[in-house]
Design a protein around this motif. Structure first.
Motif, PDB file in Angstrom:
ATOM      1  N   VAL A 150      -7.787  -1.647   4.109  1.00 31.43           N
ATOM      2  CA  VAL A 150      -6.617  -2.042   3.323  1.00 31.43           C
ATOM      3  C   VAL A 150      -6.827  -3.461   2.803  1.00 31.43           C
ATOM      4  O   VAL A 150      -7.686  -4.192   3.296  1.00 31.43           O
ATOM      5  CB  VAL A 150      -5.315  -1.983   4.169  1.00 31.43           C
ATOM      6  CG1 VAL A 150      -4.999  -0.559   4.587  1.00 31.43           C
ATOM      7  CG2 VAL A 150      -5.408  -2.895   5.388  1.00 31.43           C
ATOM      8  N   ILE A 195      -3.460   6.802   5.833  1.00 37.78           N
ATOM      9  CA  ILE A 195      -3.578   5.396   6.228  1.00 37.78           C
ATOM     10  C   ILE A 195      -3.701   5.276   7.746  1.00 37.78           C
ATOM     11  O   ILE A 195      -3.348   4.283   8.340  1.00 37.78           O
ATOM     12  CB  ILE A 195      -2.394   4.595   5.650  1.00 37.78           C
ATOM     13  CG1 ILE A 195      -2.758   3.139   5.522  1.00 37.78           C
ATOM     14  CG2 ILE A 195      -1.121   4.816   6.427  1.00 37.78           C
ATOM     15  CD1 ILE A 195      -2.172   2.484   4.329  1.00 37.78           C
ATOM     16  N   ASP A 219       0.864  -1.175   0.000  1.00 37.45           N
ATOM     17  CA  ASP A 219       0.000   0.000   0.000  1.00 37.45           C
ATOM     18  C   ASP A 219       0.904   1.230   0.000  1.00 37.45           C
ATOM     19  O   ASP A 219       1.765   1.363   0.873  1.00 37.45           O
ATOM     20  CB  ASP A 219      -0.908  -0.010   1.238  1.00 37.45           C
ATOM     21  CG  ASP A 219      -2.097   0.922   1.088  1.00 37.45           C
ATOM     22  OD1 ASP A 219      -1.860   2.110   0.779  1.00 37.45           O
ATOM     23  OD2 ASP A 219      -3.238   0.469   1.281  1.00 37.45           O
ATOM     24  N   TRP A 259       3.227  -1.744   4.029  1.00 38.37           N
ATOM     25  CA  TRP A 259       3.170  -0.315   3.768  1.00 38.37           C
ATOM     26  C   TRP A 259       4.513   0.229   3.310  1.00 38.37           C
ATOM     27  O   TRP A 259       5.548  -0.059   3.918  1.00 38.37           O
ATOM     28  CB  TRP A 259       2.711   0.400   5.026  1.00 38.37           C
ATOM     29  CG  TRP A 259       2.603   1.888   4.890  1.00 38.37           C
ATOM     30  CD1 TRP A 259       1.858   2.565   3.984  1.00 38.37           C
ATOM     31  CD2 TRP A 259       3.258   2.870   5.692  1.00 38.37           C
ATOM     32  NE1 TRP A 259       1.998   3.928   4.172  1.00 38.37           N
ATOM     33  CE2 TRP A 259       2.857   4.124   5.212  1.00 38.37           C
ATOM     34  CE3 TRP A 259       4.130   2.803   6.776  1.00 38.37           C
ATOM     35  CZ2 TRP A 259       3.301   5.332   5.783  1.00 38.37           C
ATOM     36  CZ3 TRP A 259       4.577   3.977   7.341  1.00 38.37           C
ATOM     37  CH2 TRP A 259       4.160   5.229   6.846  1.00 38.37           C
TER      38      TRP A 259
END
Length: 126
Positions: A41, A35, A28, A47
């Motif tokens: 998600v 976030i 992501d 991440w």
């Protein structure tokens, strides 16, 4: 020179790739402010903010720190991940795909999601 075409997968194609490839991972690329707790998600995502990609020591673009296997880039709506996928830092990398429509499309396809309220996203490649 012709513009390189981004490798874009539909959420279902991406989900199937994850099922086929044990080494595949979802990254992501949303920034920290986007976030925070309570954001949806892709389940199992890691991440790596877009602003970090291509910077010194970036685990996606600084070989050899990136493990083998496909990488699926995602974000909220697919725009940031497509921008990253088309960037000069990522464009030449093999096995890097963008999930069309981001998490919004993933969720609309009834594919597995998680919430950052339940769990903080782990940093990619750690």
């Amino acid at each position: 020179a012709s513009e390189a075409v981004a490798s874009v997968l539909t959420p279902l194609e991406a989900f199937r790739l994850l099922g086929r490839e044990d080494s595949a991972r979802v990254i992501d690329v949303r920034e920290l402010k986007d976030i925070t707790a309570g954001v949806t998600v892709v389940r199992g995502a890691e991440w790596l903010p877009a602003s970090r990609i291509g910077q010194s020591g970036c685990p996606l673009t600084q070989w050899p720190s990136r493990p083998p296997g496909p990488v699926l880039l995602t974000c909220g709506d697919g725009v940031a991940s497509l921008t990253v996928q088309r960037s000069e830092h990522v464009r030449g990398l093999t096995d890097v795909y963008c999930v069309e429509g981001g998490v919004c499309s993933w969720e609309a396809a009834n594919l597995p999601t998680a919430s950052t309220a339940d769990d903080i996203l782990p940093l990619a490649f750690h």
